[in-house]
Scaffold this motif. Sequence first.
Motif, PDB file in Angstrom:
ATOM      1  N   ALA A  87       0.852  -1.206   0.000  1.00 28.33           N
ATOM      2  CA  ALA A  87       0.000   0.000   0.000  1.00 28.33           C
ATOM      3  C   ALA A  87       0.882   1.248   0.000  1.00 28.33           C
ATOM      4  CB  ALA A  87      -0.921  -0.007   1.216  1.00 28.33           C
ATOM      5  N   ALA A  90       2.286   1.679  -3.459  1.00 26.85           N
ATOM      6  CA  ALA A  90       1.282   2.182  -4.403  1.00 26.85           C
ATOM      7  C   ALA A  90       1.058   3.678  -4.211  1.00 26.85           C
ATOM      8  CB  ALA A  90      -0.028   1.420  -4.216  1.00 26.85           C
ATOM      9  N   GLU A 128      -5.342  -4.877  -5.751  1.00 27.57           N
ATOM     10  CA  GLU A 128      -6.247  -3.862  -5.200  1.00 27.57           C
ATOM     11  C   GLU A 128      -5.759  -2.452  -5.556  1.00 27.57           C
ATOM     12  OE1 GLU A 128      -6.741  -4.221  -0.934  1.00 27.57           O
ATOM     13  OE2 GLU A 128      -7.290  -2.094  -0.857  1.00 27.57           O
ATOM     14  N   HIS A 129      -4.440  -2.242  -5.466  1.00 27.09           N
ATOM     15  CA  HIS A 129      -3.888  -0.896  -5.696  1.00 27.09           C
ATOM     16  C   HIS A 129      -3.443  -0.667  -7.146  1.00 27.09           C
ATOM     17  CE1 HIS A 129      -3.956   0.150  -1.467  1.00 27.09           C
ATOM     18  NE2 HIS A 129      -3.422  -1.021  -1.184  1.00 27.09           N
TER      19      HIS A 129
END
Length: 350
Positions: A87, A90, A128-129
Amino acid sequence: MDTITFIRPDDWHLHLRDGAAMASVVNDSARQFARAIVMPNLQPPVTTVAAAEAYRDRILAALNPALDFDPLMTLYLTDDTSAVEIARAAASPVVHAVKLYPAGATTHSDQGVTDLSRVTEALEAMQEHGLPLLVHGEATGEDIDVFDREQVFIEQRLQPLLRDFPALRIVFEHITTADAVDFVRDNDPERLAATITPHHLLINRNALFRGGLNPHHYCLPVAKRERHRQALLAAATGTPRRFFAGTDSAPHARGAKESACGCAGIYSAHAAIELYATAFEQAGDFTHFETFMSTAGPAFYRLPVNSATVTLRRDSWTVPDTLPFGDGEELVPFMAGQVLHWKLQQESRQ
Ligand code: DOR
Ligand code: ZN
């Protein structure tokens, strides 16, 4: 056709090393390319955003200030990479991808991934990112023939990855086989692309053994049969979008190559654009040269295309036998002592 002017290209797969070695090669890339995806296989590997930022600062400090070059950083995926670090990557403006080295596959891959089941959390966070996964596409294992490692990787790793992580975007790095070309063509271009090196477009495995064992043609994945080289050439010159330039330029000191256990890696940053032009000329078709060199990569990475242009001119020149490398060492560049027939015109840079 005596000149080719096209959008300034990027190198989507580059090894810059660190310290004095990096300082002696980085300007070769910066003279040719606007940006490069910088591999994280340092010792120790670049596994955190903080390490990637520090490495980027060292690269910028070694750059000739007259050159305009943006190093795009990557993280080295390990069994321990957390979703939190993904995360963070990203969200970071300097990290653009995460590199998967199967443990033991190549140079400095010992801290790579031992089993894909151990990186599920990281891969889920990447999809997801929207952070791309770059794969060194070779299965490891003593029982797998070195020339079959790419095909086995496709079956045993790449297919399951695409199936199990349906939103993960993957770059199949430095492909070397017709099987890889077909696999990329058969998949969704939004999700799977591939880089192709200049050396895999220009040599086949005979080059390793011609006139004696030649360590300067040894890299991983190792060059394959001529029919595979022809498939790569057809992919680079004929299939816009899915395939783009990534040199995998990987410098090693001459002594480390010319040794009882020579390191894998071919240095091509001294003449990367000229080498790609040589390959396209061999195929007799420059129609998609700019797409391959300059626009397909940014499209996949969702980055803007460069605004400057460069010009290649038909001009014969001889590649030096050696180049200075690190602290008093030297390296042997790809096609050392051979004549190339295209030269990058430096004044064209804006
Ligand atoms: O030939 C190679 N050299 N292949 C790799 O995957 C790594 C690289 C290096 O870092 O020297
Ligand atoms: Zn590489």
